[in-house]
Write an enzyme that holds these catalytic residues in place. Structure first.
Site, PDB file in Angstrom:
ATOM      1  N   GLY A  11      24.766 -23.411  44.876  1.00  0.00           N
ATOM      2  CA  GLY A  11      23.950 -22.242  44.613  1.00  0.00           C
ATOM      3  C   GLY A  11      24.749 -21.000  44.286  1.00  0.00           C
ATOM      4  O   GLY A  11      24.179 -19.945  44.107  1.00  0.00           O
ATOM      5  N   CYS A  12      26.076 -21.085  44.241  1.00  0.00           N
ATOM      6  CA  CYS A  12      26.868 -19.916  43.909  1.00  0.00           C
ATOM      7  C   CYS A  12      27.944 -20.298  42.915  1.00  0.00           C
ATOM      8  O   CYS A  12      28.309 -21.456  42.800  1.00  0.00           O
ATOM      9  CB  CYS A  12      27.482 -19.300  45.169  1.00  0.00           C
ATOM     10  SG  CYS A  12      28.490 -20.425  46.127  1.00  0.00           S
ATOM     11  N   GLY A  13      28.478 -19.305  42.222  1.00  0.00           N
ATOM     12  CA  GLY A  13      29.309 -19.524  41.046  1.00  0.00           C
ATOM     13  C   GLY A  13      30.463 -20.472  41.206  1.00  0.00           C
ATOM     14  O   GLY A  13      30.606 -21.422  40.448  1.00  0.00           O
ATOM     15  N   CYS A  63      31.369 -22.207  44.100  1.00  0.00           N
ATOM     16  CA  CYS A  63      31.295 -23.051  45.292  1.00  0.00           C
ATOM     17  C   CYS A  63      31.098 -24.504  44.894  1.00  0.00           C
ATOM     18  O   CYS A  63      30.682 -24.822  43.798  1.00  0.00           O
ATOM     19  CB  CYS A  63      30.127 -22.629  46.173  1.00  0.00           C
ATOM     20  SG  CYS A  63      30.189 -20.910  46.695  1.00  0.00           S
TER      21      CYS A  63
END
Length: 256
Positions: free
Chosen positions: A91-93, A95
């Site tokens: 859900g994050c760039g 990760c």
């Protein structure tokens, strides 16, 4: 205090779009963008050959530059499928396991390339690179990357505020003129991080030369890839970190 004027380099957001979808945004120098697009596409594994790029459009506005790359149908379909497979688990760039695997990706093996340079070539490559950077001479604020072929000298030099960008631009310039990466060495003005080794190996060049020092991971990666890593080039002094068999002494008197 003395007032004066100084020329400084421009730095703008440069977006790369493929098939109408934004892929990445880099902060960089707004020059040599065709080379940047091809080199970035190559070193990011989006293409394997210049012929896979059908068209490049440069769209500028007040916010930045959108480099719109059109790929051949099959290549564009493969990129779209890859995007779908990577969407969802994170859900994050930066990760997730995909990002870690990409950061430490295995690079091409260049151990079988028989290119050789003399110590004179090493000295000349950096000297020529230092003399072939007009933007750096004006600003003292950008990195440079050059492609050196023994007997020919530097056939291309590219500059950018980002060292990775400068190397991507160089990779694009080399393959756009139809030169094989295996025919020469890459010379850079920056330190040698692992990404610089990765990009050089993807280009196919077996020798990487730098003014500054390498990181430990860059050395290990170059060793595994069979790449000759030369760094800390200062006048006639330099250090060879990996695979020294490609270098021979030569006659230092020939530098002049």
């Amino acid at each position: 205090m003395t007032r004066g004027e100084r020329i400084v380099p421009e730095e703008v957001p440069i977006a790369f779009s493929y098939g109408g979808s934004s892929h990445a945004v880099m902060m960089g120098t707004p020059a040599d963008l065709q080379d940047f697009a091809v080199g970035f596409s190559l070193t990011e594994g989006i293409i394997t050959d210049r012929s896979e790029v059908a068209n490049i459009d440069i769209v500028e506005d007040e916010k930045g530059i959108d480099v719109q790359v059109t790929l051949l149908g099959d290549v564009e379909d493969a990129l779209r499928a890859r995007r779908r497979s990577m969407a969802g688990p994170v859900g994050c760039g930066l990760c997730g396991i995909e990002s870690i695997e990409q950061a430490i990706r295995k690079v091409p093996d260049v151990s079988g390339i028989e290119l050789s340079l003399t110590h004179v070539d090493i000295i000349k490559a950096i000297a020529l690179l230092n003399d072939s950077q007009p933007l750096h001479r004006e600003t003292r604020a950008v990195h440079g990357a050059g492609f050196y072929i023994p007997g020919k000298g530097l056939i291309a030099v590219r500059e950018d505020v980002g060292r990775h960008n400068a190397l991507d631009k160089l990779c694009g310039a080399v393959i756009r003129v139809g030169e094989a990466g295996a025919s020469g060495a890459v010379a850079v003005t920056s330190r040698l991080s692992v990404e610089m080794v990765q990009k050089t190996a993807i280009l196919g060049a077996p020798i990487l030369i730098a003014i500054s020092a390498p990181t430990a991971l860059a050395i290990r990666t170059a060793e595994e890839a069979g790449m000759t890593l030369v760094a800390l080039v200062r006048d006639e002094d330099f250090e060879i970190f990996t695979h020294p068999h490609r270098l021979s002494p030569g006659n230092i008197a020939d530098v002049a």
